[in-house]
Motif scaffolding. Structure first.
Motif, PDB file in Angstrom:
ATOM      1  N   LYS A 241      53.130  14.262  71.319  1.00 26.48           N
ATOM      2  CA  LYS A 241      52.411  15.604  70.999  1.00 26.48           C
ATOM      3  C   LYS A 241      52.281  16.518  71.989  1.00 26.48           C
ATOM      4  CE  LYS A 241      50.160  18.290  68.210  1.00 26.48           C
ATOM      5  NZ  LYS A 241      51.054  18.858  66.944  1.00 26.48           N
ATOM      6  N   ALA A 242      51.717  16.088  73.199  1.00 20.01           N
ATOM      7  CA  ALA A 242      51.625  16.984  74.412  1.00 20.01           C
ATOM      8  C   ALA A 242      52.803  17.296  75.170  1.00 20.01           C
ATOM      9  CB  ALA A 242      50.904  15.962  75.487  1.00 20.01           C
ATOM     10  N   TYR A 243      53.918  16.477  74.918  1.00 20.92           N
ATOM     11  CA  TYR A 243      55.225  16.728  75.616  1.00 20.92           C
ATOM     12  C   TYR A 243      56.293  17.005  74.813  1.00 20.92           C
ATOM     13  CZ  TYR A 243      52.945  15.326  79.988  1.00 20.92           C
ATOM     14  OH  TYR A 243      52.045  15.432  81.038  1.00 20.92           O
ATOM     15  N   LYS A 244      55.926  16.968  73.188  1.00 17.92           N
ATOM     16  CA  LYS A 244      57.051  17.436  72.409  1.00 17.92           C
ATOM     17  C   LYS A 244      58.223  16.541  72.577  1.00 17.92           C
ATOM     18  CE  LYS A 244      54.752  21.496  70.831  1.00 17.92           C
ATOM     19  NZ  LYS A 244      53.473  20.891  70.916  1.00 17.92           N
ATOM     20  N   ILE A 245      58.170  15.194  72.734  1.00 22.34           N
ATOM     21  CA  ILE A 245      59.377  14.332  72.802  1.00 22.34           C
ATOM     22  C   ILE A 245      59.405  13.428  71.571  1.00 22.34           C
ATOM     23  CG2 ILE A 245      59.625  14.708  75.345  1.00 22.34           C
ATOM     24  CD1 ILE A 245      58.339  11.800  75.780  1.00 22.34           C
ATOM     25  N   PRO A 246      60.598  12.912  71.390  1.00 25.58           N
ATOM     26  CA  PRO A 246      60.594  12.047  70.305  1.00 25.58           C
ATOM     27  C   PRO A 246      59.647  10.849  70.395  1.00 25.58           C
ATOM     28  CG  PRO A 246      62.986  12.738  71.064  1.00 25.58           C
ATOM     29  CD  PRO A 246      61.785  13.195  72.156  1.00 25.58           C
ATOM     30  N   HIS A 247      59.398  10.317  68.865  1.00 23.98           N
ATOM     31  CA  HIS A 247      58.465   9.303  68.987  1.00 23.98           C
ATOM     32  C   HIS A 247      58.886   8.098  69.776  1.00 23.98           C
ATOM     33  CE1 HIS A 247      55.824   7.013  66.624  1.00 23.98           C
ATOM     34  NE2 HIS A 247      56.483   6.041  66.488  1.00 23.98           N
ATOM     35  N   GLY A 248      60.119   7.732  69.832  1.00 25.46           N
ATOM     36  CA  GLY A 248      60.778   6.372  70.502  1.00 25.46           C
ATOM     37  C   GLY A 248      60.560   6.676  72.121  1.00 25.46           C
ATOM     38  N   LYS A 249      60.999   7.765  72.415  1.00 21.83           N
ATOM     39  CA  LYS A 249      60.820   8.002  73.827  1.00 21.83           C
ATOM     40  C   LYS A 249      59.263   7.954  74.431  1.00 21.83           C
ATOM     41  CE  LYS A 249      65.056  10.389  74.825  1.00 21.83           C
ATOM     42  NZ  LYS A 249      65.749  10.451  73.758  1.00 21.83           N
ATOM     43  N   ALA A 250      58.518   8.398  73.460  1.00 28.12           N
ATOM     44  CA  ALA A 250      57.123   8.660  73.700  1.00 28.12           C
ATOM     45  C   ALA A 250      56.588   7.252  73.772  1.00 28.12           C
ATOM     46  CB  ALA A 250      56.362   9.607  72.683  1.00 28.12           C
ATOM     47  N   ILE A 251      56.816   6.271  72.715  1.00 24.71           N
ATOM     48  CA  ILE A 251      56.330   4.979  72.761  1.00 24.71           C
ATOM     49  C   ILE A 251      56.894   3.999  74.025  1.00 24.71           C
ATOM     50  CG2 ILE A 251      55.409   4.948  70.438  1.00 24.71           C
ATOM     51  CD1 ILE A 251      57.767   2.709  70.119  1.00 24.71           C
ATOM     52  N   SER A 252      58.069   4.497  74.314  1.00 26.97           N
ATOM     53  CA  SER A 252      58.452   3.588  75.560  1.00 26.97           C
ATOM     54  C   SER A 252      57.432   4.084  76.579  1.00 26.97           C
ATOM     55  CB  SER A 252      59.951   4.469  76.007  1.00 26.97           C
ATOM     56  OG  SER A 252      60.370   3.820  77.104  1.00 26.97           O
ATOM     57  N   LEU A 253      57.374   5.229  77.031  1.00 21.84           N
ATOM     58  CA  LEU A 253      56.288   5.720  78.134  1.00 21.84           C
ATOM     59  C   LEU A 253      54.894   5.052  77.694  1.00 21.84           C
ATOM     60  CD1 LEU A 253      57.465   9.300  78.456  1.00 21.84           C
ATOM     61  CD2 LEU A 253      57.894   7.581  80.013  1.00 21.84           C
ATOM     62  N   GLY A 254      54.674   5.031  76.316  1.00 21.35           N
ATOM     63  CA  GLY A 254      53.215   4.299  76.189  1.00 21.35           C
ATOM     64  C   GLY A 254      53.056   2.983  76.443  1.00 21.35           C
ATOM     65  N   MET A 255      54.351   2.269  76.143  1.00 24.03           N
ATOM     66  CA  MET A 255      54.149   0.805  76.430  1.00 24.03           C
ATOM     67  C   MET A 255      54.198   0.831  78.000  1.00 24.03           C
ATOM     68  SD  MET A 255      56.900  -1.039  74.003  1.00 24.03           S
ATOM     69  CE  MET A 255      58.129   0.207  73.508  1.00 24.03           C
ATOM     70  N   ILE A 256      54.805   1.424  78.813  1.00 22.36           N
ATOM     71  CA  ILE A 256      54.621   1.158  80.191  1.00 22.36           C
ATOM     72  C   ILE A 256      53.321   1.476  80.769  1.00 22.36           C
ATOM     73  CG2 ILE A 256      55.506   2.351  82.274  1.00 22.36           C
ATOM     74  CD1 ILE A 256      57.736   0.808  80.990  1.00 22.36           C
ATOM     75  N   ILE A 257      52.715   2.615  80.194  1.00 19.05           N
ATOM     76  CA  ILE A 257      51.209   2.723  80.500  1.00 19.05           C
ATOM     77  C   ILE A 257      50.390   1.826  80.278  1.00 19.05           C
ATOM     78  CG2 ILE A 257      49.299   4.250  80.078  1.00 19.05           C
ATOM     79  CD1 ILE A 257      51.218   6.544  79.926  1.00 19.05           C
ATOM     80  N   ALA A 258      50.468   1.227  79.001  1.00 20.52           N
ATOM     81  CA  ALA A 258      49.912  -0.008  78.492  1.00 20.52           C
ATOM     82  C   ALA A 258      50.147  -1.328  79.510  1.00 20.52           C
ATOM     83  CB  ALA A 258      49.996  -0.348  76.970  1.00 20.52           C
ATOM     84  N   ASN A 259      51.088  -1.519  79.642  1.00 23.65           N
ATOM     85  CA  ASN A 259      51.414  -2.692  80.646  1.00 23.65           C
ATOM     86  C   ASN A 259      50.729  -2.448  82.114  1.00 23.65           C
ATOM     87  OD1 ASN A 259      52.897  -3.492  78.698  1.00 23.65           O
ATOM     88  ND2 ASN A 259      54.849  -3.358  79.471  1.00 23.65           N
ATOM     89  N   SER A 260      51.044  -0.953  82.515  1.00 27.53           N
ATOM     90  CA  SER A 260      50.366  -0.848  83.756  1.00 27.53           C
ATOM     91  C   SER A 260      48.885  -0.945  83.836  1.00 27.53           C
ATOM     92  CB  SER A 260      50.625   0.699  84.279  1.00 27.53           C
ATOM     93  OG  SER A 260      52.033   1.129  83.946  1.00 27.53           O
ATOM     94  N   ILE A 261      48.231  -0.569  82.705  1.00 26.88           N
ATOM     95  CA  ILE A 261      46.943  -0.808  82.850  1.00 26.88           C
ATOM     96  C   ILE A 261      46.434  -2.705  82.413  1.00 26.88           C
ATOM     97  CG2 ILE A 261      44.421  -0.452  81.571  1.00 26.88           C
ATOM     98  CD1 ILE A 261      46.010   2.204  80.628  1.00 26.88           C
ATOM     99  N   ALA A 262      47.120  -2.997  81.715  1.00 31.04           N
ATOM    100  CA  ALA A 262      47.314  -4.502  81.587  1.00 31.04           C
ATOM    101  C   ALA A 262      47.286  -5.307  82.943  1.00 31.04           C
ATOM    102  CB  ALA A 262      48.038  -5.068  80.520  1.00 31.04           C
ATOM    103  N   CYS A 263      48.344  -4.631  83.844  1.00 29.00           N
ATOM    104  CA  CYS A 263      48.454  -5.599  85.035  1.00 29.00           C
ATOM    105  C   CYS A 263      47.267  -5.303  85.947  1.00 29.00           C
ATOM    106  CB  CYS A 263      49.792  -4.891  85.702  1.00 29.00           C
ATOM    107  SG  CYS A 263      51.354  -5.423  85.129  1.00 29.00           S
ATOM    108  N   GLN A 264      46.775  -4.156  85.892  1.00 30.36           N
ATOM    109  CA  GLN A 264      45.775  -3.676  86.743  1.00 30.36           C
ATOM    110  C   GLN A 264      44.571  -4.595  86.299  1.00 30.36           C
ATOM    111  OE1 GLN A 264      45.802  -1.402  89.229  1.00 30.36           O
ATOM    112  NE2 GLN A 264      43.759  -1.215  89.726  1.00 30.36           N
ATOM    113  N   ARG A 265      44.336  -4.826  85.110  1.00 33.78           N
ATOM    114  CA  ARG A 265      43.089  -5.848  84.766  1.00 33.78           C
ATOM    115  C   ARG A 265      43.641  -7.379  84.814  1.00 33.78           C
ATOM    116  NH1 ARG A 265      40.683  -4.730  78.802  1.00 33.78           N
ATOM    117  NH2 ARG A 265      39.102  -3.174  79.577  1.00 33.78           N
ATOM    118  N   ASN A 266      44.835  -7.425  85.407  1.00 33.76           N
ATOM    119  CA  ASN A 266      45.241  -8.903  85.677  1.00 33.76           C
ATOM    120  C   ASN A 266      45.420  -9.626  84.416  1.00 33.76           C
ATOM    121  OD1 ASN A 266      45.033  -8.919  88.351  1.00 33.76           O
ATOM    122  ND2 ASN A 266      43.089  -9.243  88.690  1.00 33.76           N
ATOM    123  N   GLN A 267      45.626  -8.805  83.261  1.00 38.81           N
ATOM    124  CA  GLN A 267      45.949  -9.547  81.891  1.00 38.81           C
ATOM    125  C   GLN A 267      47.625  -9.716  81.535  1.00 38.81           C
ATOM    126  OE1 GLN A 267      42.463  -7.008  79.924  1.00 38.81           O
ATOM    127  NE2 GLN A 267      43.451  -8.279  78.586  1.00 38.81           N
TER     128      GLN A 267
END
Ligand SMILES: NC(=O)c1ccc[n+]([C@@H]2O[C@H](COP(=O)([O-])OP(=O)(O)OC[C@H]3O[C@@H](n4cnc5c(N)ncnc54)[C@H](O)[C@@H]3O)[C@@H](O)[C@H]2O)c1
Length: 341
Positions: A241-267
């Protein structure tokens, strides 16, 4: 070719639409096809002598006002409660067709013919139908299953490469949340997938769609397990929504963000996070989250349908094929985001 089932929905996976069309009761029921206009440009010969309403390509058509325009046309075509709609297109046409068919005359039968990789493995399956409001995606909708889903892999031959890659993001997501075997399959066959080698693409659709079927079957109304499909989507939707980029590309970045937070929490280990990142990147998907403005994203995330007061359920992978659902407060999220991004 292949047949999958979930709930009482059958998914036929065929190499061509001509092989699949026999499953529609075209002689028995009055039928209107809602067809994506780009699809129609390439495949109009498949719809000779049929009633067709063209749906202009793009997310803008997923709106209440456009749904009403189509409903008026269905009335003009003389459809009744025993008629059927067949949606032919990507996720936009699938979501719109399901929504219109579910509310028109309190619900008529509909079949989906997905024509993008994303819709074959994800959007067409599961009965989530809906339209967007001016500001937010999929805010208006309902869960109602199609009568049938017909996947014809030949449609992918005209799909722009960029769209194929967008779809692959959802298959990689399916692999991450449920199946190390699928992850390994995509890793090993990436070149063949990207060049649409028939057998490999059929196998990818079958394996990936099957994961969505199994999850929807166990949790059709998204009480618990189905939430796992939202891996990468909490931030993915906001990025889209914020960057007006296609769904697939956006969820690729979303997965990277989720993984970064999970790494930070040692999960999650950095090694597994890198493995996911490498596959997404090799598939041609974006992985660089340093360009993301998190303040801006958080404003969108706060409107997420899945938020519960001041907390949000986020899906983390703990290893490939194993997930956890985590309640994360906005406060924690903002603090974590500042550290990891
Ligand atoms: N209901 C669900 O569970 C679910 C899940 C995931 C995504 N979605 C929704 O799906 C939508 C995205 O779907 P999408 O990625 O398929 O996008 P899309 O429907 O916009 O299609 C992408 C583009 O490809 C074109 N196209 C489609 N098939 C083609 C073909 N065979 N040949 C040539 N061009 C073709 C379309 O005209 C469009 O320009 C979003 O609205 C998203 O919210 C829904």
């Amino acid at each position: 070719m292949e047949k999958l089932n979930y709930l009482d929905v059958t998914i036929h996976i065929e190499s061509s639409y001509q092989n699949a069309v026999k499953w529609l009761d075209l002689e028995e029921r009055q039928t209107v096809f809602l067809v994506d206009d780009n699809v129609f440009t390439f495949w109009s010969h498949l719809f000779e002598n049929q009633k067709v309403i063209l749906i202009p390509s793009g997310e803008a058509q997923k709106s209440l006002s456009f749904a009403e325009v189509i409903i008026e046309q269905l009335i003009d075509h003389g459809l009744d409660r025993h008629s059927q709609l067949v949606g032919v297109g990507g996720g936009v046409v699938c979501d719109l067709t399901g929504f219109i068919a579910s509310v028109f005359m309190r619900g008529i039968r509909f079949t989906l013919v997905p024509t993008t990789l994303l819709s074959m493995t994800d959007a067409a399956i599961g009965g989530k139908n809906g339209v967007n409001t001016q500001q937010y995606k999929n805010m208006i909708g309902l869960i109602n299953q199609p009568w049938m889903i017909l996947c014809a892999t030949s449609f992918l031959s005209t799909l722009p490469k960029d769209e194929l890659i967008n779809g692959l993001a959802e298959s990689i997501k399916h692999a991450c949340i449920q199946s190390a075997a699928l992850f390994n399959f995509i890793e090993a066959n990436l070149t063949k997938i990207l060049s649409l080698e028939e057998e490999v693409i059929g196998e990818l659709i079958q394996k990936s769609a099957n994961i969505k079927c199994e999850i929807v079957e166990k949790d059709p109304t998204e009480k618990h397990l189905r939430k796992t499909l939202n891996y990468g989507h909490t931030f993915g939707h906001a990025i889209e929504k914020a960057y007006k980029i296609p769904h697939g590309k956006a969820i690729s970045l979303g997965m990277i963000i989720a993984n970064s937070i999970a790494c930070q929490r040692n999960q999650l280990t950095q090694q597994t996070s890198d493995k996911v990142c490498n596959l997404l990147s090799a598939a041609g998907l974006p992985v660089d989250i340093s360009v993301i403005d998190m303040e801006k994203l958080t404003r969108y995330v706060k409107k997420d349908k899945k938020k519960k007061g001041d907390t949000l359920d986020m899906i983390f992978i703990e290893e490939i094929g194993k997930i956890s659902i985590n309640s994360v407060s906005f406060e924690e999220l903002l603090a974590l985001e500042k550290e990891v991004i």
